[in-house]
Design a protein around this motif. Sequence first.
Motif, mmCIF file in Angstrom:
data_model
loop_
_atom_site.group_PDB
_atom_site.id
_atom_site.type_symbol
_atom_site.label_atom_id
_atom_site.label_comp_id
_atom_site.label_asym_id
_atom_site.label_seq_id
_atom_site.Cartn_x
_atom_site.Cartn_y
_atom_site.Cartn_z
ATOM 1 N N PRO A 42 39.224 73.112 55.893
ATOM 2 C CA PRO A 42 39.817 74.097 55.428
ATOM 3 C C PRO A 42 38.960 75.288 55.191
ATOM 4 C CG PRO A 42 40.767 72.242 54.410
ATOM 5 C CD PRO A 42 39.771 71.773 55.011
ATOM 6 N N ALA A 43 37.658 74.951 54.757
ATOM 7 C CA ALA A 43 36.775 75.962 54.629
ATOM 8 C C ALA A 43 36.096 76.484 55.888
ATOM 9 C CB ALA A 43 35.728 75.476 53.533
ATOM 10 N N GLY A 44 36.139 75.884 56.887
ATOM 11 C CA GLY A 44 35.821 76.451 58.046
ATOM 12 C C GLY A 44 35.096 75.083 58.941
ATOM 13 N N THR A 45 34.404 75.505 60.113
ATOM 14 C CA THR A 45 33.709 74.492 60.756
ATOM 15 C C THR A 45 32.359 73.913 60.034
ATOM 16 O OG1 THR A 45 34.199 75.665 62.698
ATOM 17 C CG2 THR A 45 32.421 74.121 63.006
ATOM 18 N N VAL A 46 32.367 72.517 60.021
ATOM 19 C CA VAL A 46 30.994 71.887 59.378
ATOM 20 C C VAL A 46 30.378 70.865 60.588
ATOM 21 C CG1 VAL A 46 30.535 69.971 57.841
ATOM 22 C CG2 VAL A 46 32.221 71.617 57.128
ATOM 23 N N THR A 47 29.261 71.341 60.583
ATOM 24 C CA THR A 47 28.565 70.737 61.751
ATOM 25 C C THR A 47 28.058 69.163 61.246
ATOM 26 O OG1 THR A 47 27.706 72.495 62.791
ATOM 27 C CG2 THR A 47 26.359 70.741 63.143
ATOM 28 N N GLY A 48 28.358 67.877 61.589
ATOM 29 C CA GLY A 48 28.046 67.051 61.215
ATOM 30 C C GLY A 48 26.735 66.380 62.045
ATOM 31 N N VAL A 49 26.337 66.722 63.163
ATOM 32 C CA VAL A 49 25.210 66.346 63.991
ATOM 33 C C VAL A 49 25.009 67.606 64.860
ATOM 34 C CG1 VAL A 49 24.266 64.963 65.731
ATOM 35 C CG2 VAL A 49 25.699 63.940 64.050
ATOM 36 N N ASP A 50 23.699 67.717 64.969
ATOM 37 C CA ASP A 50 23.262 69.026 65.768
ATOM 38 C C ASP A 50 22.081 68.965 66.658
ATOM 39 O OD1 ASP A 50 23.390 71.708 66.518
ATOM 40 O OD2 ASP A 50 21.955 72.302 64.972
ATOM 41 N N ASP A 51 22.094 68.779 68.023
ATOM 42 C CA ASP A 51 20.872 69.117 68.737
ATOM 43 C C ASP A 51 20.148 67.865 68.732
ATOM 44 O OD1 ASP A 51 19.541 70.045 70.637
ATOM 45 O OD2 ASP A 51 18.014 71.073 69.334
ATOM 46 N N VAL A 52 20.902 66.531 68.751
ATOM 47 C CA VAL A 52 20.201 65.195 68.864
ATOM 48 C C VAL A 52 19.798 64.770 70.212
ATOM 49 C CG1 VAL A 52 20.275 62.761 68.153
ATOM 50 C CG2 VAL A 52 21.211 64.629 66.384
ATOM 51 N N THR A 53 18.698 64.730 70.408
ATOM 52 C CA THR A 53 18.250 64.143 71.801
ATOM 53 C C THR A 53 17.259 62.814 71.325
ATOM 54 O OG1 THR A 53 18.129 66.127 72.889
ATOM 55 C CG2 THR A 53 16.669 64.402 73.822
ATOM 56 N N ILE A 54 17.628 61.432 72.039
ATOM 57 C CA ILE A 54 17.136 60.494 71.841
ATOM 58 C C ILE A 54 17.591 59.352 72.855
ATOM 59 C CG2 ILE A 54 19.010 59.694 70.239
ATOM 60 C CD1 ILE A 54 16.665 58.110 68.668
ATOM 61 N N ASP A 55 16.723 58.531 72.989
ATOM 62 C CA ASP A 55 16.894 57.301 73.850
ATOM 63 C C ASP A 55 16.963 55.963 73.049
ATOM 64 O OD1 ASP A 55 16.835 58.985 76.272
ATOM 65 O OD2 ASP A 55 15.169 58.357 77.039
ATOM 66 N N ILE A 56 17.912 55.326 73.401
ATOM 67 C CA ILE A 56 18.434 53.962 72.481
ATOM 68 C C ILE A 56 17.924 52.867 73.466
ATOM 69 C CG2 ILE A 56 19.668 52.636 71.169
ATOM 70 C CD1 ILE A 56 19.382 55.399 70.076
ATOM 71 N N PRO A 57 17.121 52.122 72.839
ATOM 72 C CA PRO A 57 16.413 50.805 74.014
ATOM 73 C C PRO A 57 17.789 49.759 74.007
ATOM 74 C CG PRO A 57 15.491 50.727 72.023
ATOM 75 C CD PRO A 57 15.941 51.990 71.830
ATOM 76 N N ALA A 58 17.782 48.981 75.246
ATOM 77 C CA ALA A 58 18.523 48.068 75.590
ATOM 78 C C ALA A 58 18.422 46.688 74.527
ATOM 79 C CB ALA A 58 18.506 47.826 77.011
ATOM 80 N N ARG A 59 17.060 46.545 73.934
ATOM 81 C CA ARG A 59 17.015 45.687 72.987
ATOM 82 C C ARG A 59 16.377 46.009 71.711
ATOM 83 N NH1 ARG A 59 17.016 41.327 76.999
ATOM 84 N NH2 ARG A 59 16.755 42.191 79.208
#
Length: 230
Positions: free
Chosen positions: A19-36
């Motif tokens: 109601p107060a407008g747009t809220v940013t939860g996550v911004d400009d996140v760049t990351i690689d997540i390993p498979a193990r």
Amino acid sequence: MPEKPIFRLRGIGVDYQTPAGTVTGVDDVTIDIPARGITVLAGPSGSGKSTLLRTLGLFEQPVRGTISFQGTETGKLRHRDRRALRRHHLGLVFQNPTDNLLGYLSVADNLRAAAESAGTECLPDDILDQLGLGGTGSWRISALSGGQQQRLAFGCTLARRSTVVLADEPTSQLDEASADRVLDTLKYLAGQDFAVIVASHDDRLIELGSRVARMHKGRLEKVEEREVVP
């Protein structure tokens, strides 16, 4: 040759309309997540770690940036394909243990239902033995402690044969002894070659991380690579 990451995030942004407008939860996140191993998204309440975890679980759709899972850009998938990817590959464990389970089913039937939802089969007694829950198959969910319920929730990811285990503050509702057993379960899953991704501000859980992504006010501050002693 280095193993390819299971997730590749580039410039991810997630916004919420309030109601107060747009809220940013996550911004400009760049990351690689390993498979193990265990990747911990760490930070205080409101840092964006849970939002990022839900985005990895395909429950949140980023409005900016791209996410690739095993080389496939998820934003280009049709809704049914995203749902199938989540069902077959991504196991999400919520912080409230009862939110993860079906209270009207027995312990063993929760595992069977999880397997069936992914189109596979499981041996409940084997999974329960692996997680220190042997002999509880016929119990009602309400007969389990909070820590046991949380371990059963992780057992459901084993039953589904998920590729990735995502957990949102899995120790926050537990006493110290129960939390210790959940930490042991996370170490066990990591040892079984799952990609375990956890959002937490629990220092003991953060210490388990082979990679720790520190978040603050929706942004990724730094990524720490660690050599974890078994």
